[in-house]
Structures are given as structure tokens and as C-alpha cells.
Design a protein around this motif. Sequence first.
Motif, PDB file in Angstrom:
ATOM      1  N   CYS A  66       0.917  -1.101   0.074  1.00  0.00           N
ATOM      2  CA  CYS A  66       0.010  -0.100   0.202  1.00  0.00           C
ATOM      3  C   CYS A  66       0.815   1.129  -0.091  1.00  0.00           C
ATOM      4  O   CYS A  66       1.734   1.506   0.867  1.00  0.00           O
ATOM      5  CB  CYS A  66      -0.863   0.013   1.242  1.00  0.00           C
ATOM      6  SG  CYS A  66      -1.851   1.502   1.306  1.00  0.00           S
ATOM      7  N   HIS A  90      -0.044   4.166   0.579  1.00  0.00           N
ATOM      8  CA  HIS A  90      -0.431   5.146   1.906  1.00  0.00           C
ATOM      9  C   HIS A  90       0.100   4.629   3.164  1.00  0.00           C
ATOM     10  O   HIS A  90       0.897   5.478   3.725  1.00  0.00           O
ATOM     11  CB  HIS A  90      -1.902   5.152   2.094  1.00  0.00           C
ATOM     12  CG  HIS A  90      -2.588   5.725   0.704  1.00  0.00           C
ATOM     13  ND1 HIS A  90      -4.015   6.167   0.926  1.00  0.00           N
ATOM     14  CD2 HIS A  90      -2.313   5.621  -0.421  1.00  0.00           C
ATOM     15  CE1 HIS A  90      -4.353   6.364  -0.510  1.00  0.00           C
ATOM     16  NE2 HIS A  90      -3.262   6.321  -1.108  1.00  0.00           N
ATOM     17  N   CYS A  91       0.275   3.351   3.296  1.00  0.00           N
ATOM     18  CA  CYS A  91       0.632   2.825   4.744  1.00  0.00           C
ATOM     19  C   CYS A  91       1.734   1.895   4.790  1.00  0.00           C
ATOM     20  O   CYS A  91       2.158   1.630   5.829  1.00  0.00           O
ATOM     21  CB  CYS A  91      -0.527   2.370   5.457  1.00  0.00           C
ATOM     22  SG  CYS A  91      -1.198   0.766   5.114  1.00  0.00           S
ATOM     23  N   CYS A  95      -6.150  -2.196   0.345  1.00  0.00           N
ATOM     24  CA  CYS A  95      -5.348  -2.501   1.623  1.00  0.00           C
ATOM     25  C   CYS A  95      -6.262  -2.592   3.011  1.00  0.00           C
ATOM     26  O   CYS A  95      -7.099  -1.705   3.086  1.00  0.00           O
ATOM     27  CB  CYS A  95      -4.587  -1.152   1.970  1.00  0.00           C
ATOM     28  SG  CYS A  95      -3.665  -1.035   3.344  1.00  0.00           S
ATOM     29  N   CYS A 101      -5.263   0.220   5.803  1.00  0.00           N
ATOM     30  CA  CYS A 101      -5.647   1.468   5.822  1.00  0.00           C
ATOM     31  C   CYS A 101      -7.193   1.446   5.177  1.00  0.00           C
ATOM     32  O   CYS A 101      -7.569   2.820   5.123  1.00  0.00           O
ATOM     33  CB  CYS A 101      -4.713   2.563   5.690  1.00  0.00           C
ATOM     34  SG  CYS A 101      -4.596   2.571   3.787  1.00  0.00           S
TER      35      CYS A 101
HETATM   36 ZN   LIG Z   1      -2.804   1.072   3.399  1.00  0.00          ZN
END
Ligand SMILES: [Zn+2]
Lengths: 178, 178
Positions: free
Chosen positions: A4, A6-7, A26, A29
Motif C-alpha cells: 500500500c 499510503h501505509c 489495503c 488503512c
Molecule cells: Zn494501506
Amino acid sequence: MKFCSHCGHTVVFEVPTGDDRPRHLCHSCGAIHYVNPRVIVGTLPYLGDQVLLCKRAIEPRYGLWTLPAGFMENGESSEQGALRESWEEARANLRVDDLFSVYDIPHINQVYLIYRGELTDTEFGPGPESLEVELFDEKDIPWQEMAFPVMTETLKHYFNDRAQGQFSLHRGVIKRKL
Amino acid sequence: MKFCSHCGHTVVFEVPTGDDRPRHLCHSCGAIHYVNPRVIVGTLPYLGDQVLLCKRAIEPRYGLWTLPAGFMENGESSEQGALRESWEEARANLRVDDLFSVYDIPHINQVYLIYRGELTDTEFGPGPESLEVELFDEKDIPWQEMAFPVMTETLKHYFNDRAQGQFSLHRGVIKRKL
Ligand SMILES: [Zn+2]
Ligand SMILES: [Zn+2]
């Protein structure tokens, strides 16, 4: 896609609730990472009876000829992108007449938007991604050494329209060669 | 974007060698993560003198009217995507006449491709992302309750072309409202 963006957690590839096709999800998140087609913007630059082609200095299709084109960038219009690519690949300056062709290439997730325009000077020349940049008469176009079917189609429509004295928009779908 | 989707390492935002703008780079695996504009595909469905609009059941612009449209998916042509969205949002079946408008919206990194086509039946109705789906005469179009300027522009060109008895491709750039 494995992680992911983002995370940093591992993503899975499955159909999200309410969707109809698998996406990279994901579960940490909750992000859904969509992947969509990309737009290739380019030009068909002409001067008098001649059109400008670039000999590719990069893969794929190293050494073959094409119209100047490349990936559209965020923050620009498709026409601005087409002019940017014409400068980057061919040091070509042109005045756009109109959008000339719109082609889908579904098997590689691409949409081509090609603008037709007249060169405003003859100071063109190879940018870093081209070996040569040249003006060609119709009879001298290296049809057997063209890099991409979408450019061959666009050129054929151009010469056909020119012969008929009227340019219009051309669109189509380029299918995978079998 | 904070993490590399290939290897999970933290990414940096800097100009790659040989490039002219910053990208999300992974110094661990070398990946460059490009982010490009997305294509929105849609239709302008008509039947006789009327055009079909959808009242949005989702944000942004919940409760406002639009033409059926959505993100183009990988593996489809833009026309296929436009027909898919027309079905998903409006349960509308139509026969495409031609590509009608091409709009860039650079500040949100979008390119719109809208196809004009006649409804082949009157079995339309709201899909999950619409509250209502209705046919409108020109005089009844809810101009003050339209969700997106690109759709308002497209409809205005449609009625104008229709009044003149000839349809052509329209293109333009939608700028950020100041
Ligand atoms: Zn994520
Ligand atoms: Zn990486």
C-alpha cells in the motif's frame, strides 16, 4: 502492486464491496488503489507537403519512426502535453490546427490524442529520445519502419484527408496483433 | 504516496536523473511511480428531442444533475467505457453516433471523452449512483442544478449543433473557477 502506497502494508487483489472487478486493496488503512488507462499525447507536425517524423532512440521500437508523442502529465491540457512532447522529442514548434485522431489501445491500457499542426520554424532536431528528426514527403514515408500502428493509421488518414481537401477527426481502436 | 508499491520502502519526491519534474522515487528498488491524468468516459444519450440526465446519489455534487460518466477502466475502449457507465448509472442502452466532446480539466488531472448516442429503448432508470434518471426537453434542462461545468458545456454545444442541423466534435479546457 504488492504494498500500500499510503501505509506500507501488504495489499490484496480482490473485489471491493459494491464494485464489480478486483482492485488492489489495503485491509490495514482501507485504501483502494485504482489503476486506469494512460493518455498518450502527440502531434502530426507538417510543413507544406511534408510531415515530421522522429526516429526513436529508446525502447520499445528503437530505430523505428514515429510521430512525436508521450505520456500526458498531470497539470497540463492534452494540447499542451502534445506540444511539450513535440519539443522534447523533436525540438519542434508548431501551431495546432485541431485534434486529429483519438485512438484506444485497450490491451495496453492507452488512449492516444494526436493534434495536427503546422511547424512555425525549421529549427527542429533530435531531442534526447530521438536519433533523427526529418521532414518526409508522402512518397518517402518509411511505412515499413514505423514504430506503432496507431501512428501509421494517423498518417494514412492525414494523407487521405489532405487529398480530399478536408480534415476531420479520426477515431478507432487498435487491437492486439494476432 | 508514502511507500513504494513494489517493495514497501519509503519513497522520496524528487527529480529523477534525466527527467524535468519531481516523481515519487524508491531508492531501495529503483522504481519511479508516475502519476498521470485519468480519463472520464461518458455519453450524451438522446431520444427524439430529449436528452437523458442523471441526478447524482453520490458525492461530489450529490443531488445535482449530470450526463452518465465515470472513470475509464483498463482493458476497455473509451466507447465501451462510456456505454458501461451509461448502463451502470442510468440503465441506459444506446447506439453511439460519434465522439462528441473532448475536454481537459488540468487542475484536477482529468480528460473527458463524451460520446453522443441515441437510446435504443426507454427501460432506463437509476443505477446505484443515481437518485433519478430523466429525459429532458431543452427548455426544461436544470441548468442551475448541473453538477459539472464540462457537462453544461457539452449540453450547450449539443443543442446548438442540433439547432444548426450538424454535429461536430467539441473540445476545450475547463479552468479552475476563480
Ligand atoms: Zn494501506
Ligand atoms: Zn521500491
